[in-house]
Enzyme design. Structure first.
Site, PDB file in Angstrom:
ATOM      1  N   GLU A  67       0.813  -1.214   0.000  1.00 48.17           N
ATOM      2  CA  GLU A  67       0.000   0.000   0.000  1.00 48.17           C
ATOM      3  C   GLU A  67       0.850   1.270   0.000  1.00 48.17           C
ATOM      4  OE1 GLU A  67      -2.562  -3.185   1.993  1.00 48.17           O
ATOM      5  OE2 GLU A  67      -0.478  -2.504   2.159  1.00 48.17           O
ATOM      6  N   PHE A  88     -12.466  -6.500  13.746  1.00 49.17           N
ATOM      7  CA  PHE A  88     -11.331  -6.986  12.972  1.00 49.17           C
ATOM      8  C   PHE A  88     -10.896  -5.947  11.944  1.00 49.17           C
ATOM      9  CE2 PHE A  88      -9.733  -9.368   9.198  1.00 49.17           C
ATOM     10  CZ  PHE A  88      -8.564  -9.843   9.773  1.00 49.17           C
ATOM     11  N   GLN A  89      -9.636  -5.600  11.973  1.00 47.31           N
ATOM     12  CA  GLN A  89      -9.009  -4.625  11.084  1.00 47.31           C
ATOM     13  C   GLN A  89      -9.642  -3.236  11.180  1.00 47.31           C
ATOM     14  OE1 GLN A  89      -8.668  -6.417   7.114  1.00 47.31           O
ATOM     15  NE2 GLN A  89      -6.640  -7.188   7.688  1.00 47.31           N
ATOM     16  N   LYS A 137     -18.003   0.280   5.540  1.00 48.81           N
ATOM     17  CA  LYS A 137     -18.360  -0.740   4.553  1.00 48.81           C
ATOM     18  C   LYS A 137     -19.841  -0.744   4.227  1.00 48.81           C
ATOM     19  CE  LYS A 137     -17.665  -5.490   3.106  1.00 48.81           C
ATOM     20  NZ  LYS A 137     -17.039  -6.802   3.365  1.00 48.81           N
ATOM     21  N   MET A 188      24.552   8.669   2.929  1.00 48.97           N
ATOM     22  CA  MET A 188      24.470   9.993   3.536  1.00 48.97           C
ATOM     23  C   MET A 188      24.727   9.925   5.039  1.00 48.97           C
ATOM     24  SD  MET A 188      24.194  13.167   2.892  1.00 48.97           S
ATOM     25  CE  MET A 188      23.297  13.562   1.387  1.00 48.97           C
TER      26      MET A 188
END
Length: 563
Positions: free
Chosen positions: A51, A113-114, A163, A467
Site C-alpha cells: 500500500e 477486525f481490522q 463498509k 548519507m
C-alpha cells in the site's frame, strides 16, 4: 438514478477525470473494487506490491502532471500502510486523494477486525480528512476532497468510508466539477507596489525559486520576471525546473548541499526574493545569519508561512503565477550587469566537482543527462543519490524531478516512478536510488513487470547508507554504527527474479551501454552501479550553521582533514 455507495465512488472518480488509481484490495473495500472491475475500461487500476507503493505512485502521478493522484486501501493495516505516503505528500504540498474503507458503522469503536481510526491517525498530516458514515454524504464528500486537494496550497485528503455505506443505495446525480480558480483575493495592491519599489531600489537582487512555482504553473511568468529584474536565480530541491538548468542566470541549488555560488551569492545580495518556498532548515541553515545584508521579500500562497522561519521585509500572499503577472506588468527592465558578473565569477570559481572517467554518483547523473538529452522525468529516493540528481541533471522544465523533499522518505522512488510513467507514457522515466533505499521498495519492481511499465531503475550501490555514513565520517569520528550493508544481497538476481532486465556495472562505459539498451528495450530495467563506499556529496553546510560556511572536499584537504 439509484446507485450503491461503491458505484457512486467510481462515478465521482469519473466526474473528476481520474484515469488511473493505485491500490490494494481487502475485506472492507471489496465492494469498491467490485465496482472498479465493472469500469476497468474507463479507470485503470494498478495493483501495487504494498500500500505504501500505491500512495507514492499516486504522489508521483500528481507531481508529474499537476492533477490529483488517487490511491486506495482497505481498513486496518491497509490504511496505516498508506500513512508514510500521505505524510510525504503533505510535507511537499502534493494533491492526492486517499480512499480507504473501514468496518461497518455498527462495528466502529468495538475493536472490530481490522478496525483503525485512520482519520484520527492522519489528522496531523492531511490537508483535510473525512469519515463517511451515511451514504447520502458520500458523493459530496468525494467532490469536496478533490476540491480541497487541488485548491490553494495543494495537499493530501483522506476519505474513509464505512463498509455499509459502500453497499447501501441512494440517489446519484452526475455533476461537472467547477474550475479551481487561483487565489487572488489575498493579493493586495499595496503589497505589490511595495515589492516593486524594493526591486527598483536593489542593486544586487537574488531569487530563490521554490516548489510553489511548480504548483502554480508559473514557469513562464517566472522566467520573464527573472529577465526583467536581471537577477541570478537559485532553487530549492522542490523548485527544480522553474528556470532551465542551463540558463546563464541559474546558480544551482541553495542550502546544505547547494552550490557555493548560490550560498555565497545569497549571503552577499541586498535583496532576496523567495517565491513559493518556506525557508526550511536545509535551505536556510542558521536563520540568524541568513542573507544578513538583504531585505527579504516572500511570495507564498500560505499566509502561515510568512515570518514563520525568517523575518521578511515585504510579502505578497496568493497564487505565484497571478502575482508574477502583476509584477511583470508594473516593472521596467532592470540592469544589474556588475552583480551578474560578480555572481558569474562565483560560478566559475566554484564549479561542482565532476570526474567523468570513473563510475561515481555525479558521473552517473551526468551520463543520464547526456543520454536522455535532459528530457527524462527523474524520480529519486533520499540520500546522496538524491543530492547528485539535484546537482548534476540540468532540468529543462518543472515537474521533471520527482522527489521527497520535506519528509525525506526512503522507499519513495519506485512507486513514484511507476505513477509518473503511468501519467507520461511517452516520456523516459528513471528512478535513482541508493542501495539502502532500494531495499525498502524494490518489491515495486514486481508491479512494473506485472503491467510492463517500462521504468528504468538505477541503483547507486555503495554498500553503505551513504548519507548517514558521510555524517559519521565528518562529525562522528568515523564510527560507522549500523550503516555498512556488507551482506550477500544481489540486486541483479533479485530484479531478474521479479521479471526485470538487470545489469551490473563497474565502469562508466558499462553504465552508458546499459542505459542505452534499457531505453531501447522499453521494458522494466534495473541497473546496479557499484561505486566507492566513501564517495561524498559536496559542497556541504553543517546543520544549523551559516550557508556561507559551505565547504568542499578540497577545503577539508587544505585543513589536513582526511575524509
Amino acid at each position: 438514478m439509484q446507485l450503491t455507495g461503491s458505484e457512486i465512488v467510481v462515478e465521482c472518480l469519473k466526474e473528476q477525470g481520474v484515469d488511473t488509481v493505485f491500490g490494494y484490495p481487502g475485506g472492507t473495500i471489496l465492494n469498491i473494487y467490485d465496482a472498479l472491475y465493472k469500469h476497468s475500461d474507463e479507470i485503470t487500476h494498478i495493483l501495487t506490491s504494498h500500500e505504501q507503493g500505491a500512495a507514492h505512485a499516486a504522489d508521483g502521478y500528481a507531481r508529474s502532471t499537476g492533477k490529483v493522484g488517487v490511491c486506495m486501501a482497505t481498513s486496518g493495516p491497509g490504511a496505516t500502510n498508506l500513512v508514510t505516503g500521505i505524510a510525504t505528500a503533505y510535507m511537499d504540498s502534493i494533491p492526492i486523494v486517499a480512499i480507504t474503507a473501514n468496518v461497518a458503522k455498527s462495528g466502529l469503536g468495538k475493536d472490530s477486525f481490522q478496525e483503525i481510526d485512520i482519520v484520527g491517525a492522519t489528522m496531523p498530516f492531511t490537508k483535510h480528512n473525512f469519515i463517511v458514515k451515511e451514504i447520502e454524504d458520500l458523493a459530496d464528500t468525494i467532490r469536496r476532497a478533490f476540491t480541497i486537494a487541488k485548491s490553494g496550497r495543494p495537499g493530501p485528503v483522506l476519505v474513509d468510508i464505512t463498509k455499509d455505506v459502500t453497499a447501501n443505495k441512494t440517489e446519484y446525480t452526475k455533476q461537472t466539477p467547477k474550475a479551481i480558480e487561483p487565489y487572488t483575493d489575498t493579493i493586495k495592491e499595496e503589497d505589490v507596489d511595495k515589492v516593486v519599489e524594493l526591486i527598483k531600489e536593489s542593486n544586487k537582487p537574488f531569487i530563490i525559486a521554490g516548489g510553489g512555482l511548480v504548483a502554480s504553473g508559473a514557469q513562464d511568468e517566472f522566467r520573464k520576471f527573472a529577465d526583467i529584474i536581471d537577477t541570478p536565480v537559485c532553487d530549492t530541491l522542490m523548485g527544480k525546473g522553474a528556470i532551465e538548468g542551463t540558463n546563464a542566470r541559474y546558480t544551482g541549488m541553495i542550502g546544505m548541499h547547494g552550490t557555493k555560488a548560490s550560498n555565497f551569492g545569497v549571503t552577499r545580495c541586498d535583496l532576496l526574493i523567495v517565491i513559493g518556498a518556506r525557508f526550511s532548515d536545509r535551505v536556510v541553515g542558521n536563520p540568524n545569519s541568513f542573507a544578513p545584508d538583504a531585505k527579504i521579500i516572500h511570495i507564498d500562497i500560505d499566509p502561515t508561512e510568512i515570518n514563520k522561519n525568517v523575518k521578511t521585509d515585504a510579502s505578497i500572499i496568493g497564487d505565484a503565477n497571478e502575482i508574477l503577472k502583476r509584477l511583470n506588468t508594473k516593472l521596467e527592465k532592470q540592469n544589474h550587469k556588475e552583480w551578474m558578473d560578480e555572481v558569474g565569477e562565483l560560478k566559475n570559481k566554484y564549479p561542482l566537482a565532476l570526474d567523468k572517467t570513473t563510475l561515481n554518483g555525479p558521473s552517473i547523473i551526468d551520463a543520464l543527462y547526456e543520454i536522455t538529452n535532459g528530457d527524462a522525468i527523474v524520480t529519486t529516493d533520499v540520500g546522496q543519490h538524491q543530492m547528485w540528481a539535484a546537482q548534476f541533471y540540468k532540468y529543462k522544465e518543472t515537474r521533471q524531478l520527482i522527489t521527497s523533499g520535506g519528509l525525506g522518505t526512503m522507499g519513495y522512488g519506485v512507486g513514484a516512478c511507476i505513477g509518473a510513467k503511468m501519467a507520461n507514457k511517452d516520456r523516459i522515466c528513471v528512478n535513482i536510488a541508493g542501495d539502502g533505499c532500494f531495499r525498502m521498495n524494490m518489491n515495486e519492481i514486481a508491479t512494473a513487470t506485472r503491467y510492463n511499465i517500462p521504468i528504468i531503475q538505477i541503483v547507486i550501490n555503495n554498500h553503505v547508507l551513504g548519507m548517514v555514513r558521510q555524517w559519521q565520517t565528518l562529525f562522528y569520528g568515523k564510527r560507522y554504527s549500523n550503516t555498512v550493508l556488507d551482506d550477500q544481497v544481489d540486486f541483479v538476481k533479485i530484479s531478474e527474479g521479479m521479471g526485470a532486465k538487470a545489469y551490473k556495472c563497474t565502469t562508466i562505459d558499462e553504465f552508458k551501454n546499459a542505459l542505452k539498451e534499457s531505453i531501447e528495450l522499453n521494458i522494466p530495467c534495473v541497473i546496479d552501479c557499484q561505486i566507492d563506499s566513501d564517495d561524498k556529496v559536496f559542497p556541504m553546510v553543517p546543520a544549523n550553521t551559516s550557508i556561507s560556511e559551505a565547504f568542499s572536499e578540497e577545503d577539508l584537504a587544505a585543513k589536513g582533514y582526511d575524509c
